[in-house]
Design an enzyme around this catalytic site. Structure first.
Site: not given
Length: 880
Positions: A846-847
């Site tokens: 997700t980063c």
């Protein structure tokens, strides 16, 4: 004691004998034995080693083929240097770059080494491979004392390097005043050009060497361009060297007007021109006034060219606004800028300082005439604006030498057009429009040009007023030409975004055009909002902005709200606008990242207003950085942010039943019902009921059929505004630190929610358009095509789950997928290939907004595995 001394003496003798061992016969080994000693100037050790050796002191070693004499000269080892010279070292031996020991000694300022080399017949005129002599090195570093000793041995002080540069050139470029004087005293040619035609003065100006330029000009340096026509003044302006420009103008006064004319050159950086003119204007009041008057004259000329329809619109528009921006900048920073609130220059005050605006009055007069002409045409035909056709200039349109509106485009065609019109007697509006279908109407042709001049007029008016105040003259101007300006905006809304900035800065003017502004597409207003919000700010993309430890906000997770409030309140607002980095105390991770209404009883916490201000800061920062917030306010609170009055319907968001009661009162005749309502209400304050008047004396004023609407509005304002006014004010104080009130008013309360919380719908086409592929995948691969086919088939809720699974957010920022943020800045949605194994699920990081999609053999398997991942992934399954 005697025994110890004897042992020490034996050790000393042993060490001395060790130094007298012979050098290795291998020259390469021998030289590396000697080199450290030479560098440390251990001449006795070197002498003893050389005395028992046949080592060639001119042996060249290493990649650059230098001798030990080079090393001694470079390091300033003067004793070793003398020893090597006595042993027969060649002072003129050149290494692979052509440098002699004298070059190296000169480069490093080794005076004693230079003297000894000269004693042993070192040739000062030898050039290295780049054509540099020893005096070039001394000139580069400004070693004037050494230069005095060396020039006595130089046969040609103007010897050129490979670029045709002399020692004087490089000394001027580096600003070594005494070195320049020494070279000139030694006969250096002050006007000698290099291969590009650059003279000593050119070199001095290229680096803003004011004092050096002064010396050259006083000793007869000529003002000459290089072979490309670039002059010393060009170089000074390009670098923003105001002091050097001042020196040039002192010796060549004609260059003053050259600088003024440079304001029209769009190739020159505007901030550099400002810097130069700002310096020049600070010298004295007369110079200041002269600069402003000259700029005003150039602006007026450019403005009239812009109003000439035969001119290039883009070029003339940019030139005019550029000159006016510079004019206003210099005016504000003048030696005696007023700050008394007067509309300087337009209030009848005839001080010399206000006379600088006089040339511009000609341009404003022409602007007034144009707008008056268009208003007159609008009055003739209110139903069909497009019928206003170009008309040729009349014979008596000019008086008092003021340029009247004139159409300078295709004058022969206009004359023919008029003749044809007269001949055919087509006076009716409809027939005229039909007959001249190929002729653009006045509004279309002039709107942008006139709007640019209006913007210039506004800028000139504003620069004479204190910050935040709008010139009364400009307000009167807009009101006088209201019809024409609204016509411009209706016909071409882009004018608002391009030139009518004054609408946002003056509420009185904004109100006249608000209905037109709000009618523009939401997307256009958003783009304009961010364009002006970030204008003048550095690039805020944190991917390209290095983050130092001092920029990181350190937050404690166990007290996240309180500690966040503390660090944000202490942080620098400018840095927060550029980007935010957060680190939780004791953790390595770092990243960028129900409905609510303020509680009237929040004052139970003595710090409650600080917390509301902090909440406003966070919302303002989120909007500034296009970051979505997973929080929703009541509709009334969005209205408070926008300054929109609330109404009784807004009460439903916090008390639906009470809102129904207010609605009933409005819908029914309350006379004779015995409600016994007065203009006061009871409010619960920490469990105790208090009576609060809705207006002075409200407790004794009965609510009737005639005043019930007022009662409902006042009750609404109490519940929704008055009861929480301190909290609202604190929130807005924080919010407006990052979002100007004038910009956010472009939106209504529904649109503001979209800006803050994202769009509820997901555009799959936009998603596809802004997706990247890596690790082997490309857009045309079967697995990728299956994936997008499946996304098309998903429900809206499943698409949100997919977006959340990969990005950690369930919403798309305004502007679409192109503006999705990752952990450290803008980061496109990315699909990466992963080798397939049975039952393997997609995973994500997700980063970095990355979906790790296995190379599934069939579409059906892909869909099954994806749905499993989505419904499990939201609970933390395989999410990085």
């Amino acid at each position: 004691m005697e025994r110890a001394m004897e042992q020490l003496n034996r050790l000393t003798r042993s060490l001395r004998r060790a130094r007298t061992i012979e050098l290795p016969e291998d020259s390469e080994t021998a030289v590396y034995t000697l080199m450290p000693m030479v560098m440390a100037d251990q001449h006795r050790s070197v002498s003893e080693l050389l005395s028992n050796s046949k080592f060639d002191v001119n042996y060249a070693f290493g990649r650059v083929k230098r001798s030990l004499l080079h090393i001694a000269a470079n390091c300033g080892s003067v004793e070793c240097l003398i020893l090597l010279l006595k042993k027969g070292a060649n002072p003129n031996y050149q290494d692979i770059s052509g440098c002699t020991p004298l070059h190296l000694a000169a480069r490093n300022g080794q005076k004693k080494c230079m003297s000894k080399l000269l004693e042993y017949s070192a040739d000062v005129n030898i050039c290295n491979n780049e054509g540099l002599t020893a005096i070039h090195w001394l000139a580069v570093n400004g070693r004037t004392e050494l230069l005095h000793d060396l020039v006595q041995h130089v046969s040609n002080v103007d010897v050129e390097d490979a670029m045709g540069q002399t020692a004087l050139h490089v000394a001027c470029q580096n600003g070594h005043k005494t070195t320049v004087q020494c070279l000139l005293d030694s006969g250096a040619d002050i006007n000698r050009p290099n291969v590009s035609g650059a003279t000593s003065l050119y070199f001095a100006c290229s680096h803003g060497q004011r004092d050096t330029a002064q010396i050259l000009l006083m000793r007869g340096a000529k003002y000459l361009p290089d072979k490309n026509g670039v002059t010393p003044l060009d170089l000074c302006v390009q670098g923003g060297y105001g002091e050097t420009c001042e020196v040039l103008i002192q010796h060549h006064p004609r260059l003053f007007q050259t600088i003024i004319q440079m304001t029209q050159n769009e190739d020159l950086r505007e901030n550099m021109l400002r810097q130069v003119l700002e310096h020049l204007s600070q010298q004295n009041e007369n110079q200041y006034l002269k600069i402003l008057t000259s700029l005003a004259e150039v602006a007026t000329t450019n403005g009239h060219k812009l109003l000439s329809l035969s001119s290039n619109y883009e070029a003339q528009m940019k030139s005019l606004l550029r000159i006016v921006r510079i004019f206003c900048h210099v005016f504000r920073l003048g030696p005696s800028t007023p700050n008394n609130g007067n509309d300087m220059g337009y209030n009848g005050n005839k001080t010399p300082r206000n006379q600088v605006f006089k040339p511009l009055e000609l341009l404003w007069h022409s602007l007034d005439e144009w707008l008056a002409l268009i208003s007159a045409e609008l009055m003739k035909d209110k139903t069909n604006i497009s019928s206003i056709l170009l008309k040729p200039k009349g014979p008596n349109q000019q008086e008092d030498n003021i340029p009247a509106p004139t159409f300078e485009v295709a004058s022969t065609e206009i004359s023919a057009l008029s003749a044809e019109r007269e001949e055919s007697k087509m006076y009716e509006v409809g027939s005229a429009q039909e007959a001249y279908a190929d002729c653009q109407d006045v509004i279309s042709v002039t709107a942008n040009r006139l709007s640019a001049v209006i913007q210039a007029f506004y800028m000139c008016c504003s620069c004479q007023m204190p910050q935040g105040m709008t010139s009364p003259r400009f307000i009167e101007f807009v009101c006088r030409h209201d019809n024409a300006l609204k016509c411009f905006v209706n016909r071409n809304p882009e004018i608002i975004f391009d030139h009518f900035h004054f609408l946002l800065e003056c509420p009185e003017l904004m109100s006249r055009f608000m209905h037109i502004i709000k009618a523009q597409p939401f997307k256009d207003r958003c783009e304009w909002f961010y364009e002006h919000l970030h204008s003048g700010q550095p690039d805020s993309d944190m991917v390209h902005r290095p983050v130092s430890e001092s920029d990181i906000l350190l937050v404690h997770r166990d007290s996240i709200f309180r500690s966040s409030c503390e660090v944000v309140s202490k942080a620098n607002c400018v840095k927060l606008k550029q980007g935010i980095a957060v680190r939780f105390h004791g953790e390595e991770g770092m990243g960028q990242g129900t409905t609510f209404q303020p509680n009237s009883n929040s004052s139970v916490n003595p710090d409650h207003l600080n917390y509301f201000r902090f909440a406003g800061q966070i919302l303002g920062l989120a909007l500034n950085h296009r970051q979505l917030v997973n929080i929703y306010f009541t509709r009334s609170f969005y209205k408070h942010i926008l300054g929109i009055p609330v109404n009784y319907q807004d009460v439903a968001s916090i008390d639906p039943e009470y809102a129904k009661n207010l609605q009933w009162i409005l819908d029914n005749d309350i006379n004779g019902l015995g409600l016994e309502l007065t203009f006061s209400v009871e409010t619960d304050v920490f469990g105790a009921m208090e009576e609060v008047p809705l207006k002075p004396g409200g407790a004794s004023i009965i609510v009737t059929q005639e005043n019930k609407a007022e009662y409902v509005q006042l009750v609404t304002e109490l519940r929704m505004t008055r009861a929480i006014q301190p909290q609202i004010n604190a929130f807005l104080q924080g919010f407006h630190m990052f979002i100007p009130p004038s910009l956010v008013q472009l939106f209504d309360e529904y649109e503001l929610e979209l800006l803050l919380s994202g769009m509820p719908e997901i555009d799959v086409n936009d998603w596809i358009k802004n997706t990247e592929y890596t690790s082997g995948y490309e857009r045309d691969d079967p697995v990728v095509q299956w994936f997008w086919d499946i996304v098309e088939e998903l429900t809206q809720e499943e698409r949100v789950l997919l977006l959340q699974f990969v990005t950690g957010s369930s919403r798309v920022p305004h502007g679409g997928f192109a503006h999705i943020m990752g952990g450290s800045g803008l980061q496109n949605f990315t699909i990466a290939a992963v080798p397939y194994t049975p039952n393997l699920l997609p995973t994500s990081s997700t980063c970095i907004n990355m979906l790790k999609l296995p190379e599934y053999p069939k579409k059906e398997i892909l869909k099954d595995r994806l749905l499993v991942a989505l419904h499990c992934g939201s609970y933390g399954y395989t999410m990085a």
